[in-house]
Write a protein that holds these residues in place. Structure first.
Motif, PDB file in Angstrom:
ATOM      1  N   ARG A 258      27.397  54.993  21.720  1.00  0.00           N
ATOM      2  CA  ARG A 258      28.630  54.396  21.263  1.00  0.00           C
ATOM      3  C   ARG A 258      28.877  53.189  21.718  1.00  0.00           C
ATOM      4  O   ARG A 258      29.422  52.437  21.130  1.00  0.00           O
ATOM      5  CB  ARG A 258      29.682  55.456  21.737  1.00  0.00           C
ATOM      6  N   PHE A 259      28.488  53.120  23.089  1.00  0.00           N
ATOM      7  CA  PHE A 259      29.054  51.691  23.627  1.00  0.00           C
ATOM      8  C   PHE A 259      27.868  50.730  24.153  1.00  0.00           C
ATOM      9  O   PHE A 259      27.698  49.479  24.142  1.00  0.00           O
ATOM     10  CB  PHE A 259      29.804  51.989  24.954  1.00  0.00           C
ATOM     11  N   GLY A 266      36.889  40.606  23.268  1.00  0.00           N
ATOM     12  CA  GLY A 266      37.482  39.538  23.935  1.00  0.00           C
ATOM     13  C   GLY A 266      37.401  39.303  25.348  1.00  0.00           C
ATOM     14  O   GLY A 266      38.157  38.489  25.989  1.00  0.00           O
ATOM     15  N   GLU A 267      36.541  40.081  25.745  1.00  0.00           N
ATOM     16  CA  GLU A 267      36.178  40.010  27.290  1.00  0.00           C
ATOM     17  C   GLU A 267      34.671  39.886  27.530  1.00  0.00           C
ATOM     18  O   GLU A 267      33.769  40.148  26.810  1.00  0.00           O
ATOM     19  CB  GLU A 267      36.498  41.374  28.066  1.00  0.00           C
ATOM     20  N   ASP A 268      34.527  39.336  28.792  1.00  0.00           N
ATOM     21  CA  ASP A 268      33.048  38.632  29.102  1.00  0.00           C
ATOM     22  C   ASP A 268      32.660  39.217  30.527  1.00  0.00           C
ATOM     23  O   ASP A 268      33.145  38.927  31.411  1.00  0.00           O
ATOM     24  CB  ASP A 268      32.806  37.269  29.266  1.00  0.00           C
ATOM     25  N   VAL A 273      33.522  34.237  37.184  1.00  0.00           N
ATOM     26  CA  VAL A 273      34.633  34.524  38.090  1.00  0.00           C
ATOM     27  C   VAL A 273      35.514  35.348  36.907  1.00  0.00           C
ATOM     28  O   VAL A 273      35.697  35.355  35.785  1.00  0.00           O
ATOM     29  CB  VAL A 273      35.500  33.175  38.086  1.00  0.00           C
ATOM     30  N   ALA A 274      36.337  36.377  37.811  1.00  0.00           N
ATOM     31  CA  ALA A 274      37.184  37.305  36.818  1.00  0.00           C
ATOM     32  C   ALA A 274      36.623  37.677  35.534  1.00  0.00           C
ATOM     33  O   ALA A 274      36.904  37.628  34.602  1.00  0.00           O
ATOM     34  CB  ALA A 274      38.386  36.520  36.357  1.00  0.00           C
ATOM     35  N   PRO A 275      35.267  38.714  35.859  1.00  0.00           N
ATOM     36  CA  PRO A 275      34.700  39.067  34.715  1.00  0.00           C
ATOM     37  C   PRO A 275      35.517  40.071  33.887  1.00  0.00           C
ATOM     38  O   PRO A 275      36.491  40.986  34.383  1.00  0.00           O
ATOM     39  CB  PRO A 275      33.232  39.688  35.297  1.00  0.00           C
ATOM     40  N   GLY A 276      35.117  40.375  32.731  1.00  0.00           N
ATOM     41  CA  GLY A 276      35.740  41.300  31.949  1.00  0.00           C
ATOM     42  C   GLY A 276      34.945  42.562  31.929  1.00  0.00           C
ATOM     43  O   GLY A 276      34.213  42.776  32.670  1.00  0.00           O
ATOM     44  N   ARG A 277      35.304  43.408  30.831  1.00  0.00           N
ATOM     45  CA  ARG A 277      34.621  44.700  31.043  1.00  0.00           C
ATOM     46  C   ARG A 277      33.772  45.092  30.086  1.00  0.00           C
ATOM     47  O   ARG A 277      33.971  44.397  28.932  1.00  0.00           O
ATOM     48  CB  ARG A 277      35.928  45.800  31.000  1.00  0.00           C
ATOM     49  N   PHE A 278      32.790  45.817  30.124  1.00  0.00           N
ATOM     50  CA  PHE A 278      31.971  46.394  29.204  1.00  0.00           C
ATOM     51  C   PHE A 278      32.956  47.428  28.523  1.00  0.00           C
ATOM     52  O   PHE A 278      33.809  47.914  28.818  1.00  0.00           O
ATOM     53  CB  PHE A 278      30.856  47.289  29.860  1.00  0.00           C
ATOM     54  N   SER A 282      36.162  50.086  29.405  1.00  0.00           N
ATOM     55  CA  SER A 282      37.590  50.176  28.603  1.00  0.00           C
ATOM     56  C   SER A 282      37.958  51.643  28.038  1.00  0.00           C
ATOM     57  O   SER A 282      39.004  51.888  28.345  1.00  0.00           O
ATOM     58  CB  SER A 282      37.312  49.139  27.502  1.00  0.00           C
ATOM     59  N   TYR A 283      36.759  52.246  27.605  1.00  0.00           N
ATOM     60  CA  TYR A 283      36.914  53.620  27.245  1.00  0.00           C
ATOM     61  C   TYR A 283      37.466  54.493  28.392  1.00  0.00           C
ATOM     62  O   TYR A 283      38.199  55.359  28.256  1.00  0.00           O
ATOM     63  CB  TYR A 283      35.542  54.021  26.664  1.00  0.00           C
ATOM     64  N   LEU A 284      36.807  54.457  29.473  1.00  0.00           N
ATOM     65  CA  LEU A 284      37.176  55.077  30.787  1.00  0.00           C
ATOM     66  C   LEU A 284      38.698  54.662  31.228  1.00  0.00           C
ATOM     67  O   LEU A 284      39.268  55.530  31.699  1.00  0.00           O
ATOM     68  CB  LEU A 284      36.190  55.080  31.865  1.00  0.00           C
ATOM     69  N   ASP A 285      39.010  53.459  31.195  1.00  0.00           N
ATOM     70  CA  ASP A 285      40.377  52.987  31.610  1.00  0.00           C
ATOM     71  C   ASP A 285      41.293  53.714  30.662  1.00  0.00           C
ATOM     72  O   ASP A 285      42.183  53.966  31.352  1.00  0.00           O
ATOM     73  CB  ASP A 285      40.480  51.489  31.435  1.00  0.00           C
TER      74      ASP A 285
END
Length: 391
Positions: A258-259, A266-268, A273-278, A282-285
């Motif tokens: 799935r992932f 929209g995230e890196d 610096v201030a990395p985004g999410r895989f 996001s699914y777990l969040d």
């Protein structure tokens, strides 16, 4: 001059507890006050109340009653839409209702919010008898046996001498098996799905890590947080516990399919610096955020502790002796990809003399959650246990 941009909207903080409270809409809930309940690990719980829902009509002789048992963070709302009083839709809606496997034109279906839960039954978020404060840290330890003992009293209150069948998966499967072992004269047959006869070291380890995440949160306040303002409860710890648990509910292959290593749009995640999410983060969040708005951290700790202490052989001479003594017909099923309650756990139950037809396998890529989503495969099991229980 350019118009000012509107201020960014931020989500309101979650309440200190996601528990149902007495000033909330009741929805379809009904309530049974069941008195003081002696507890297996000592002491008694005063003023026990169970919230429950029913569907269908009880026959004059009471022979068509069926009990459906929910899992850890489920509740009595087995079927129906989300709405006032019910934060989520029914969790087995494809299986329960007119013309479905559990046909409510034929059967009188009962489901109770488990003792220790947070959707109307007595639990840590409930008001302590004789006090205006919630139970909180004073709430006692419960076992699966205690939960079933409360359900026996509910059956008495409803005038049900015998359930044609008791059905459940995961923690609900534990209660189904406990009913069969503890109340053989009051159960026609039991569906024991995606569960175990006694928690293993691996399960206890994973579940204890979830408890540790909750109680380490500064917002836990030793368990006495229920009346704090919104945003000040143990939300971080409960969310972390949910993330840990959810990884045991699904499978590595499914998550990878799935992932994979995709970023959340929209995230890196590789930014220096201030990395985004895989995407999987996001699914777990998402699942963590949903739970903290509808569940209580104290109930999560109480119910997870009951999972840890679960053993059908408690005070029955051990697990194997207890399984050998069960006389209630059992339909035993496992999800083939389940990594929380592996197939071997169900094989142990299916080897008991009471098991009918050996172990049944539900094929799914969803892991443990297959017991919730593979309705087409579970429907025949439901029909079979109802047929056995009505003989």
């Amino acid at each position: 001059m350019a118009a000012a941009l509107p201020a960014a909207r931020t989500a309101p903080p979650p309440p200190a507890t996601g528990a149902w409270r007495e000033d909330h809409p009741a929805g379809r809930r009904r309530f049974a006050d069941l008195g003081d309940l002696p507890l297996q690990l000592g002491g008694a719980l005063p003023g026990v109340r169970l919230a429950y829902e029913t569907w269908g009509v009880l026959d004059e002789d009471g022979s068509n009653a069926v009990l459906v048992e929910h899992a850890l963070t489920g509740d009595a709302h087995v079927v129906g839409e989300a709405g006032p009083g019910h934060p989520t839709p029914g969790w087995w809606g494809d299986l329960v209702g007119p013309g479905r496997a559990l046909d409510t034109d034929r059967w009188f279906v009962v489901a109770a919010n488990v003792l220790g839960g947070c959707q109307g039954s007595t639990g840590p978020a409930s008001r302590r008898p004789g006090s205006t404060a919630p139970w909180g840290s004073a709430f006692p330890r419960l076992t699966v046996g205690d939960q079933v003992a409360a359900e026996v009293r509910l059956a008495d209150a409803l005038g049900i001498e015998r359930f044609a069948a008791v059905l459940g998966g995961s923690m609900g499967g534990m209660r189904s098996l406990e009913w069969a072992a503890a109340q053989p004269g009051r159960v026609g047959a039991a569906l024991v799905l995606a569960t175990c006869a006694a928690s293993t070291a691996d399960q206890i380890g994973a579940q204890s890590a979830q408890i540790a995440a909750v109680v380490a949160d500064p917002g836990w306040h030793g368990g006495d947080y229920h009346d704090l303002p919104a945003g000040q409860g143990p939300h971080t710890g409960l969310g972390l516990a949910r993330r840990l648990a959810h990884l045991t509910y699904r499978t590595a292959a499914e998550l990878d399919a799935r992932f994979g290593r995709l970023p959340q749009p929209g995230e890196d995640p590789l930014a220096p610096v201030a990395p985004g999410r895989f995407a999987v983060q996001s699914y777990l969040d998402h699942h963590a955020g949903k739970l903290v708005h509808r569940f209580d951290a104290g109930s999560y700790v109480t119910l997870t502790d009951a999972l840890n202490t679960w053993d059908v052989g408690f005070r029955r001479g051990g697990t194997d002796a207890a399984l050998a003594a069960v006389t209630t017909p059992l339909v035993v099923a496992a999800v083939d990809s389940d990594r929380l309650y592996p197939v071997a756990d169900s094989e142990r139950i299916a080897a008991s003399p009471a098991a009918v037809g050996g172990l049944r396998l539900v094929t799914s890529t969803a892991g443990h959650d297959g017991f919730l989503v593979e309705s087409a495969q579970i429907a025949p099991l439901v029909r079979e246990v109802l047929d056995l229980g009505s003989r």
